[in-house]
Design an enzyme around this catalytic site. Structure first.
Site, PDB file in Angstrom:
ATOM      1  N   HIS A  74     -31.803 -64.210  85.721  1.00  0.00           N
ATOM      2  CA  HIS A  74     -33.165 -64.417  86.214  1.00  0.00           C
ATOM      3  C   HIS A  74     -33.597 -65.809  85.779  1.00  0.00           C
ATOM      4  O   HIS A  74     -33.635 -66.111  84.581  1.00  0.00           O
ATOM      5  CB  HIS A  74     -34.139 -63.378  85.652  1.00  0.00           C
ATOM      6  CG  HIS A  74     -35.531 -63.540  86.197  1.00  0.00           C
ATOM      7  ND1 HIS A  74     -35.971 -62.899  87.327  1.00  0.00           N
ATOM      8  CD2 HIS A  74     -36.565 -64.320  85.778  1.00  0.00           C
ATOM      9  CE1 HIS A  74     -37.213 -63.261  87.577  1.00  0.00           C
ATOM     10  NE2 HIS A  74     -37.599 -64.120  86.644  1.00  0.00           N
ATOM     11  N   CYS A  75     -33.930 -66.643  86.758  1.00  0.00           N
ATOM     12  CA  CYS A  75     -34.276 -68.034  86.443  1.00  0.00           C
ATOM     13  C   CYS A  75     -35.791 -68.222  86.462  1.00  0.00           C
ATOM     14  O   CYS A  75     -36.413 -68.120  87.522  1.00  0.00           O
ATOM     15  CB  CYS A  75     -33.625 -68.981  87.449  1.00  0.00           C
ATOM     16  SG  CYS A  75     -33.975 -70.719  87.081  1.00  0.00           S
ATOM     17  N   PRO A  76     -36.398 -68.489  85.314  1.00  0.00           N
ATOM     18  CA  PRO A  76     -37.852 -68.687  85.295  1.00  0.00           C
ATOM     19  C   PRO A  76     -38.279 -69.961  86.015  1.00  0.00           C
ATOM     20  O   PRO A  76     -39.428 -70.070  86.433  1.00  0.00           O
ATOM     21  CB  PRO A  76     -38.168 -68.767  83.796  1.00  0.00           C
ATOM     22  CG  PRO A  76     -36.899 -69.210  83.146  1.00  0.00           C
ATOM     23  CD  PRO A  76     -35.801 -68.614  83.964  1.00  0.00           C
TER      24      PRO A  76
END
Length: 592
Positions: free
Chosen positions: A426-428
């Protein structure tokens, strides 16, 4: 209280591996140990399978608690009553199997007509027992077979209340929440909600889940006590802090006008995304002011800090960990472009082309489907029943949140709260998961972002060379840094932001390319390879069945065709559940 009836099961675990003579055993002992031939011999000799022993327990009860599937089938064929009540707890064989967590036995008894809604001597049906003892798979199966997720036992307790009170783990609470259980329902006698019961039990894991699901922190029981009141009575600091934070997050302690804004989820999201835009501009703007007094600037920065504190306490929520990095990236890129167009006053065609490619790939990474594994309510229940009835309802392949069978290479994302096919991470920075649906766009985003940052660094250096009278070769490093920072604090601030983003983008791009081309695995697989059976892990390497060599890995990942010169292998990772090795194929494995 149930151990009295469990000695047969425990004895089975501890018995010797080989016992020579069963001929003297009575039918109860033979049933407990699963000696099928001896049981058949005694029944054929005239023993009535309906006859209870001196504790009012039937053979079917003993077979159920010890998970003797063949004996259950045999006894029922000989006339055993499937829902016979017995024992001190006045329970059915299905109750006994449920308490022990024997899913296969539960499935078999229900196939023969066992009724899971019957109550035992304590007033509990099977779904309440499964929730009490943390048997998540059985809870899922019973709901899929039609049991009401909000069913109350004779004491007015629902499965969620029992799970909150007795089970100190994420499941089965998480599974019940996925089935849209009534979170704020109160029990019949105490009017305690599930959150009350979790606080009474000090169940911190479930408290967090219930608060995320919107449990009412101000709900009152029959004595007028809220969960926070109960936490204060128990002097539990962790519970008190989390419940107070939940109240503040809902705006209960804010003035009325703030409470209305705080209740607007869309407005909160805009505040979290917009705050970095304002902060980045104010930091550079204050530094760039023509004021010699650093005390005045310090006070102004203090005002910025106070503003951020106010916004964070009033409008930030648990999604800030995802929203803020995205806001920081968007704000940094916005002010970089503003600086480029208004300060450098020149435009390169390659820069514009790079920018178009960056915006396209970022948009696709941010908004496109990363590979969410979807299923209807009926499909979810059908999956549960199929897995349970084939003995495969295992939480290693079944997601208790999404209620789906997890395809190979998929993972449940705790931030998005969804299962993602070929999950990478999951890439913020893009506010989205990176998976099978958008991984290629994410790589394009990193590549063009790196070039955009390089253009910005080049622009800053060019600006200093034109507008700032200094020289690195003659003045030295520290003097040069002081002079360019003084010459244009805003430009120096943009340069620092560019360097920061350059570092993480360059490192991430290199790691991603190494994993894709050289290892043939995702970030999640690389970090958790020992959890997956299809990887061979040593102290120095990871052998992946998806690694076909650098060139083939790159061709398949980016789906390069080059006018038909290459033929990439395209796999629908949302539907692949097993891996079978194929020695004859060029890929070395076959997905089924």
């Amino acid at each position: 209280f149930f151990s009295h009836y469990n000695h047969g099961y425990n004895e089975t675990l501890g018995r010797k591996s080989h016992i020579d003579d069963y001929s003297t055993w009575d039918i109860v002992k033979a049933t407990q140990y699963g000696i099928y031939d001896r049981c058949c011999e005694l029944v054929e000799a005239g023993y009535d399978v309906r006859q209870p022993d001196k504790e009012n327990v039937t053979l079917l009860h003993w077979a159920a608690i010890n998970n003797r599937l063949d004996l259950v089938k045999y006894y029922i064929s000989k006339g055993a009553i499937v829902d016979q009540l017995g024992g001190d707890l006045n329970s059915t064989p299905l109750h006994w199997a449920t308490r022990q967590g024997h899913l296969s036995m539960v499935v078999q008894l229900m196939k023969y007509g066992a009724d899971p809604s019957l109550i035992d001597g304590e007033g509990c049906s099977c779904i309440h027992l499964a929730a009490q003892f943390g048997h998540t798979s059985i809870v899922a199966y019973l709901i899929a077979k039609g049991q009401d997720v909000d069913m109350m036992d004779q004491n007015g307790m629902t499965p969620l209340m029992w799970a909150a009170y007795r089970t100190h783990s994420v499941d089965p609470t998480r599974l019940l929440l996925t089935f849209n259980v009534s979170v704020n329902l109160g029990d019949k006698y105490h009017k305690n909600t599930a959150l009350h019961w979790a606080v009474l039990a000090g169940n911190t894991t479930v408290i967090s889940l219930l608060l995320e699901a919107g449990a009412n922190v101000d709900a009152q029981n029959i004595k007028g006590e809220s969960p926070l009141d109960l936490a204060k009575q128990r002097k539990n600091v962790w519970m008190i802090n989390h419940l107070q934070e939940a109240r503040q997050a809902k705006g209960y302690d804010n003035p009325s006008f703030l409470r209305k804004l705080r209740a607007d989820k869309e407005f909160r999201q805009k505040v979290m995304l917009g705050t970095p835009f304002l902060v980045i501009w104010l930091v550079g703007f204050i530094a760039d002011l023509d004021i010699d007094s650093w005390l005045i600037k310090g006070l102004m920065y203090g005002g910025v800090w106070a503003m951020v504190q106010f916004l964070s306490k009033s409008f930030f929520d648990h999604s800030m960990h995802s929203a803020l990095p995205l806001g920081i990236y968007l704000a940094t890129k916005f002010w970089m472009y503003v600086t480029w167009f208004f300060c450098f006053l020149f435009i390169h065609l390659p820069f514009l082309a790079n920018s178009v490619a960056l915006f396209y790939n970022f948009g696709k990474s941010w908004k496109s489907d990363p590979g969410i594994i979807k299923a209807t309510e009926e499909q979810k229940k059908k999956t549960i029943m199929e897995l349970a009835e084939t003995g495969s309802l295992d939480l290693s392949i079944f997601c208790s949140t999404c209620l789906i069978r997890k395809p190979v290479r998929s993972k449940h994302c705790g931030v998005c709260n969804q299962c993602i096919a070929k999950f990478d991470h999951h890439c913020p920075w893009v506010g989205n998961c990176v998976g099978a649906g958008n991984h290629r766009y994410f790589m394009g985003y990193l590549f063009f972002l790196l070039f955009m940052i390089c253009w910005m660094i080049y622009g800053c250096i060019s600006y200093w060379g034109i507008h700032c009278h200094t020289s690195y070769t003659t003045d030295g490093f520290w003097t040069y840094v002081t002079q360019i920072a003084t010459c244009s604090p805003w430009m120096f601030w943009m340069f620092l932001n560019s360097v920061f983003h350059f570092m993480w983008v360059a490192v991430l791009l290199m790691c991603q390319m190494y994993q894709i081309s050289c290892l043939g695995i995702t970030t999640n697989e690389r970090m958790n390879a020992r959890r997956y059976k299809h990887f061979k892990v040593t102290t120095t390497s990871i052998e992946s069945p998806f690694n076909h060599g650098c060139i083939r890995n790159v061709i398949d990942f980016f789906e390069f065709r080059c006018c038909g010169l290459f033929r990439p292998v395209i796999v629908d990772w949302t539907r692949q559940y097993t891996i079978e090795y194929d020695q004859t194929s060029g890929t070395g494995y076959q997905l089924v």
